[in-house]
Design an enzyme around this catalytic site. Structure first.
Site, mmCIF file in Angstrom:
data_model
loop_
_atom_site.group_PDB
_atom_site.id
_atom_site.type_symbol
_atom_site.label_atom_id
_atom_site.label_comp_id
_atom_site.label_asym_id
_atom_site.label_seq_id
_atom_site.Cartn_x
_atom_site.Cartn_y
_atom_site.Cartn_z
ATOM 1 N N GLU A 239 7.825 16.005 16.103
ATOM 2 C CA GLU A 239 8.643 15.863 14.989
ATOM 3 C C GLU A 239 7.783 16.627 13.775
ATOM 4 O OE1 GLU A 239 10.007 12.224 12.119
ATOM 5 O OE2 GLU A 239 7.848 11.906 12.615
ATOM 6 N N GLU B 272 8.427 1.359 11.926
ATOM 7 C CA GLU B 272 9.388 2.507 12.000
ATOM 8 C C GLU B 272 8.826 3.745 12.164
ATOM 9 O OE1 GLU B 272 11.927 5.181 10.552
ATOM 10 O OE2 GLU B 272 11.969 4.140 8.855
ATOM 11 N N CYS C 35 13.398 10.357 7.759
ATOM 12 C CA CYS C 35 13.103 9.787 9.234
ATOM 13 C C CYS C 35 14.132 10.101 10.398
ATOM 14 C CB CYS C 35 12.709 8.320 9.198
ATOM 15 S SG CYS C 35 11.455 7.796 7.955
ATOM 16 N N LYS D 69 0.902 -1.258 -0.127
ATOM 17 C CA LYS D 69 -0.079 0.084 -0.016
ATOM 18 C C LYS D 69 0.803 1.342 0.011
ATOM 19 C CE LYS D 69 -2.602 3.451 1.459
ATOM 20 N NZ LYS D 69 -2.062 4.906 1.357
#
Length: 494
Positions: A398, A264, A299, A188
């Site tokens: 973040e 993650e 990331c 996906k």
């Protein structure tokens, strides 16, 4: 890189993208499509299928059938290796086309994209192809009249939800070990960066991957992603992305078949610079690159700069000069250092964080604004904010954009305490000439990856995984294979 070739590929019109189910290109079951908007200029460049729950269910059923009949899992390791190596070769052969397609879709600067996307993806697929026939079972130390064997078997059907920042690279981190071990996979891709990953999946079929072993469905997460997460026929779910989505996927597992979920997630990675760093000029350039490349949409980006107070002003000035020297603009120009923000929504969120930082006492040293608005694209100047306290929003949340928060420290102990003061633990770095301090920082900072006198660049031979709310499990290296196998004991009376 040849700018002329890039311009030719950029000018090519794109056909509508459809799902890949059971080896065939198929539209959404209800005919629905989604516009694909390029962050380069804000224009629609093509459409892709807007998947329905029925589409995802069909893809999962195809993957399950492929696994159960053994068309891939039942092949000898050497046969699977041959297909995966050919796939890697095809990715390399089409590298520039794939990179340009991806940049048109997500805005990463082409200089970074060509290496981090098709280059990395091909290397990852090849790594696991070479490894798959070197993964042995075990013989247990049993009494003489017992033979204890430990077999490593594929888990079955793997659902992989891939983010928009590096779809091919991160996609390969999941696909490489999962397929190498004989599993079937349902992909996906992210709504705002599906195209290059869909094309990469097509190349797998060209390489000889049997139909149904790899299926890919595009569409909204709340529709096709939820269906994938709740499926009783998916054995393992792997995901890279936000913490909020990660929590939902764990809930979906609990509500369905308690499938294993590997995540993650986000990071607020500390880049710690001591006064005895071996080269402050080099550290400043790397610090700027470590947060501003790909518009901070990485990331492991070093989004928190922790600087020893004695060199704070000097070092911030060096980083600011490095940031201001980075050319922001059209990501398909080879001389661009920083490309576009992935979407208008993400750009607005980035700018919002800067405004919050100002209200909390932060001082914008450089950047802080949207730029190149006349292009219609989504661009933001590399931004540095000083005066960021330990509990400030910019130190705790973040951003996933080109925004660097700077915090001073006095002692090594304070640096470690600041580094560990968030819920995240994905990456970090320490710059020092003191070998003992370097080892203490590696041990003291709670994170999955710790750099010393560098930032980034860890290759596929070592794992990437987070602690805390940065996730669980590991991508890359042989350790990633553990997510995609079941251990089976054979206890045999002789």
């Amino acid at each position: 890189m040849d700018q002329t070739k890039i311009d030719v590929l950029r000018a090519q019109p794109l056909s509508a993208f459809t799902h890949l189910i059971d080896g065939k290109q198929v539209p959404a079951s209800d005919g629905g499509t989604m516009d694909v908007i390029s962050p380069i200029d804000g224009q629609v460049i093509t459409t892709m299928a807007a998947g329905t729950a029925a589409d995802m269910e069909a893809a999962i059923a195809s993957a399950r059938a492929a696994y159960e009949d053994g068309r891939w899992a039942g092949q000898p390791p050497a046969a699977r290796k041959k297909v995966l190596l050919k796939w890697a070769d095809l990715i390399e052969a089409n590298a520039l086309e794939l990179a340009v397609l991806g940049v048109r879709d997500n805005g990463t600067e082409i200089g970074m994209a060509i290496k981090a996307e098709p280059g990395s993806a091909a290397a990852t697929i090849r790594y696991y192809a070479e490894a798959l026939d070197k993964i042995y079972g075990e013989i247990a130390p049993t009494p003489g009249d017992i033979l204890g064997l430990v077999h490593k078997e594929p888990v079955g059907v793997v659902g992989a939800i891939i983010p928009w920042n590096f779809p091919m690279m991160i996609g390969a981190w999941k696909l490489g070990p999962a397929l190498a071990m004989g599993n079937s996979v349902v992909l996906k891709p992210a709504e705002t960066a599906s195209l290059s990953l869909m094309r990469m999946a097509e190349l797998a079929l060209e390489a000889g991957l049997p139909p149904g072993v790899l299926n890919a469905v595009t569409g909204e997460g709340r529709v096709v992603g939820e269906t994938l997460g709740l499926s009783m026929d998916v054995d393992v779910l792997v995901f890279t992305g936000s913490g909020g989505t990660g929590r939902r996927l764990m809930e979906y597992s609990a509500r369905s078949n308690m499938k294993r979920v590997y995540l993650e997630l986000g990071g607020k990675s500390p880049n710690i610079v001591f006064a005895d760093a071996p080269n402050l000029d080099e550290a400043a350039k790397v610090a700027a690159s470590g947060i501003f490349r790909n518009s901070g949409q990485v990331c492991v980006a070093g989004s928190r700069l922790l600087v020893e107070a004695a060199i704070h002003d000097e070092f911030v000035a060096k980083v600011a000069r490095a940031a201001e020297a980075m050319r922001v603009g059209d990501p398909l120009k080879v001389d661009t250092h920083v490309g576009a923000v992935n979407s208008e929504e993400q750009l607005k969120a980035n700018l919002g964080f800067v405004e919050i930082a100002k209200t909390e006492g932060g001082e914008v040293v450089t950047g802080g604004d949207r730029i190149l608005q006349d292009t219609g694209g989504y661009y933001m100047a590399p931004t540095i904010v000083t005066g960021v306290t330990r509990d400030a929003t910019l130190a705790q949340k973040e951003v996933f954009g080109p925004v660097l928060g700077v915090t001073p420290f006095e002692t090594e102990g304070e640096a470690i305490a600041l580094a560990n003061s968030t819920v995240y633990g994905l990456a970090g770095a320490a710059w020092t000439s003191n070998l003992g301090r370097a080892h203490r920082m590696v041990r003291g900072v709670r994170t999955g990856v710790m750099h010393v006198n560098t930032y980034g660049g860890a290759d596929g031979t070592v794992p990437l995984g987070g602690v805390g709310q940065s996730g669980n499990g590991a991508d890359k290296s042989l350790h990633a294979i553990e997510k995609y196998v079941n251990l089976k004991t054979a206890w045999i009376k002789l």
